[in-house]
Write a protein that holds these residues in place. Structure first.
Motif, mmCIF file in Angstrom:
data_model
loop_
_atom_site.group_PDB
_atom_site.id
_atom_site.type_symbol
_atom_site.label_atom_id
_atom_site.label_comp_id
_atom_site.label_asym_id
_atom_site.label_seq_id
_atom_site.Cartn_x
_atom_site.Cartn_y
_atom_site.Cartn_z
ATOM 1 N N ALA A 235 -5.471 -15.023 -76.998
ATOM 2 C CA ALA A 235 -6.671 -14.888 -76.038
ATOM 3 C C ALA A 235 -6.989 -14.208 -74.959
ATOM 4 O O ALA A 235 -7.748 -13.562 -74.536
ATOM 5 N N ALA A 236 -5.897 -14.386 -74.140
ATOM 6 C CA ALA A 236 -5.828 -13.766 -73.014
ATOM 7 C C ALA A 236 -5.732 -12.294 -72.920
ATOM 8 O O ALA A 236 -6.314 -11.474 -72.303
ATOM 9 N N GLU A 237 -4.868 -11.851 -73.909
ATOM 10 C CA GLU A 237 -4.723 -10.573 -74.156
ATOM 11 C C GLU A 237 -5.824 -9.638 -74.604
ATOM 12 O O GLU A 237 -6.411 -8.640 -74.361
ATOM 13 N N TYR A 238 -6.622 -10.462 -75.488
ATOM 14 C CA TYR A 238 -7.867 -9.869 -75.996
ATOM 15 C C TYR A 238 -8.891 -9.728 -74.967
ATOM 16 O O TYR A 238 -9.601 -8.823 -74.870
ATOM 17 N N LYS A 239 -8.940 -10.711 -74.001
ATOM 18 C CA LYS A 239 -9.920 -10.663 -72.732
ATOM 19 C C LYS A 239 -9.684 -9.533 -71.840
ATOM 20 O O LYS A 239 -10.531 -8.754 -71.669
ATOM 21 N N SER A 240 -8.370 -9.061 -71.792
ATOM 22 C CA SER A 240 -7.845 -8.131 -70.844
ATOM 23 C C SER A 240 -8.208 -6.781 -71.830
ATOM 24 O O SER A 240 -8.348 -5.712 -70.960
ATOM 25 N N ALA A 241 -7.871 -6.762 -73.027
ATOM 26 C CA ALA A 241 -8.051 -5.539 -73.850
ATOM 27 C C ALA A 241 -9.571 -5.087 -73.704
ATOM 28 O O ALA A 241 -9.956 -3.865 -73.623
ATOM 29 N N LYS A 242 -10.546 -6.420 -74.137
ATOM 30 C CA LYS A 242 -11.833 -5.952 -74.055
ATOM 31 C C LYS A 242 -12.303 -5.419 -72.707
ATOM 32 O O LYS A 242 -13.299 -4.373 -72.439
ATOM 33 N N GLU A 243 -11.951 -6.069 -71.622
ATOM 34 C CA GLU A 243 -12.445 -5.772 -70.161
ATOM 35 C C GLU A 243 -11.861 -4.424 -70.226
ATOM 36 O O GLU A 243 -12.582 -3.341 -69.302
ATOM 37 N N ALA A 244 -10.694 -3.812 -70.646
ATOM 38 C CA ALA A 244 -10.194 -2.422 -70.495
ATOM 39 C C ALA A 244 -11.256 -1.400 -71.142
ATOM 40 O O ALA A 244 -11.362 -0.130 -70.675
ATOM 41 N N CYS A 245 -11.916 -1.959 -72.069
ATOM 42 C CA CYS A 245 -12.818 -0.992 -72.872
ATOM 43 C C CYS A 245 -14.389 -0.724 -72.101
ATOM 44 O O CYS A 245 -15.006 0.388 -72.142
ATOM 45 N N GLY A 246 -14.304 -1.638 -71.158
ATOM 46 C CA GLY A 246 -15.563 -1.520 -70.202
ATOM 47 C C GLY A 246 -15.476 0.004 -69.658
ATOM 48 O O GLY A 246 -16.469 0.384 -69.053
ATOM 49 N N SER A 247 -14.337 0.611 -69.299
ATOM 50 C CA SER A 247 -14.478 1.933 -68.686
ATOM 51 C C SER A 247 -14.635 3.024 -69.780
ATOM 52 O O SER A 247 -15.174 4.109 -69.065
ATOM 53 N N LEU A 248 -14.937 2.797 -70.951
ATOM 54 C CA LEU A 248 -15.603 3.794 -72.020
ATOM 55 C C LEU A 248 -17.087 3.393 -71.893
ATOM 56 O O LEU A 248 -17.564 2.458 -71.731
ATOM 57 N N SER A 249 -17.808 4.559 -72.772
ATOM 58 C CA SER A 249 -19.025 4.309 -72.839
ATOM 59 C C SER A 249 -19.233 5.093 -74.104
ATOM 60 O O SER A 249 -18.550 5.229 -74.895
ATOM 61 N N GLY A 250 -20.566 4.694 -74.650
ATOM 62 C CA GLY A 250 -21.041 5.041 -76.160
ATOM 63 C C GLY A 250 -20.228 4.559 -77.361
ATOM 64 O O GLY A 250 -19.713 3.401 -77.094
ATOM 65 N N ASN A 251 -20.073 5.502 -78.094
ATOM 66 C CA ASN A 251 -19.461 5.276 -79.269
ATOM 67 C C ASN A 251 -17.780 4.806 -79.080
ATOM 68 O O ASN A 251 -17.078 4.039 -79.788
ATOM 69 N N ALA A 252 -17.477 5.565 -78.054
ATOM 70 C CA ALA A 252 -15.991 5.087 -77.674
ATOM 71 C C ALA A 252 -15.874 3.659 -77.268
ATOM 72 O O ALA A 252 -14.766 3.212 -77.631
#
Length: 204
Positions: A39-56
């Motif tokens: 659960a913690a790793e998923y939260k971290s991975a999802k937050e890392a996606c925040g630096s991307l935009s659009g379909n990426a």
């Protein structure tokens, strides 16, 4: 965001959810701890996606979500091993791969996107059909091992039927992809394309 950065995030997410080093047997406490870790790793991975935009960003989040669901299924399979648990791991992987593939199709347009989506569906159908066939075969073999030689023949029949069902599902999915490709044509060319598809996949 370029493909290199997207792939870098994918690799990071994959490492984050790696559960291969876990012991085959674990206590309830170890299971809970590993579950919290996922659960913690998923939260971290999802937050890392925040630096991307659009379909990426959509692709990154689909990868993070898929990895998390697969990791949970793998954890349950290690905590309480069974044929059904292994089947659920394969289904989770198929669903995760499909979710990511479908998001990637959004980078396309028109018929190219339609074909991409149908191919993603076909791959998911094939993966799930294989998973079901392996589950049925494993269960049949287990039954055979626990009963008589006559049951062994029955198990073999079940295994053959399961594999035939899987092939049928794959053939239907591939036919759907072929039909979608024919939509790029018109008139006699489209008719010939459809006839060829029907002949290749045994459709009337």
């Amino acid at each position: 965001m370029n493909k290199f950065n997207i792939n870098a995030f994918a690799i990071a997410i994959g490492l984050a959810f790696s559960t291969g080093a876990m012991a085959q047997t674990m206590s309830k406490e170890q299971y809970k701890s590993s579950k919290d870790g996922i659960a913690a790793e998923y939260k971290s991975a999802k937050e890392a996606c925040g630096s991307l935009s659009g379909n990426a960003n959509d692709i990154c989040e689909a990868q993070a979500s898929g990895k998390e669901k697969v990791a949970r299924a793998e954890l349950r399979a290690k905590y309480k091993p069974s044929v059904d648990a292994r089947y659920k791991v394969r289904i989770a992987r198929a669903d995760a791969d499909y979710a990511v593939a479908k998001e990637k199709c959004d980078d396309q347009g028109g018929n190219v996107k339609d074909v991409c989506v149908e191919k993603a569906k076909a791959d998911a159908v094939a993966a799930k059909a294989d998973a079901k066939a392996r589950m049925k075969t494993a269960k049949a073999n287990k039954e055979a091992a626990e009963t008589s030689g006559a049951a062994n023949d029955k198990a073999m029949t079940k295994g053959v039927n399961a594999r035939n069902d899987a092939q049928s599902d794959k053939r239907d999915a591939d036919y759907a992809v072929a039909k979608e490709k024919c939509d790029t044509f018109a008139g006699d060319t489209k008719s010939n394309c459809m006839n060829d598809a029907k002949a290749r996949f045994g459709k009337s």
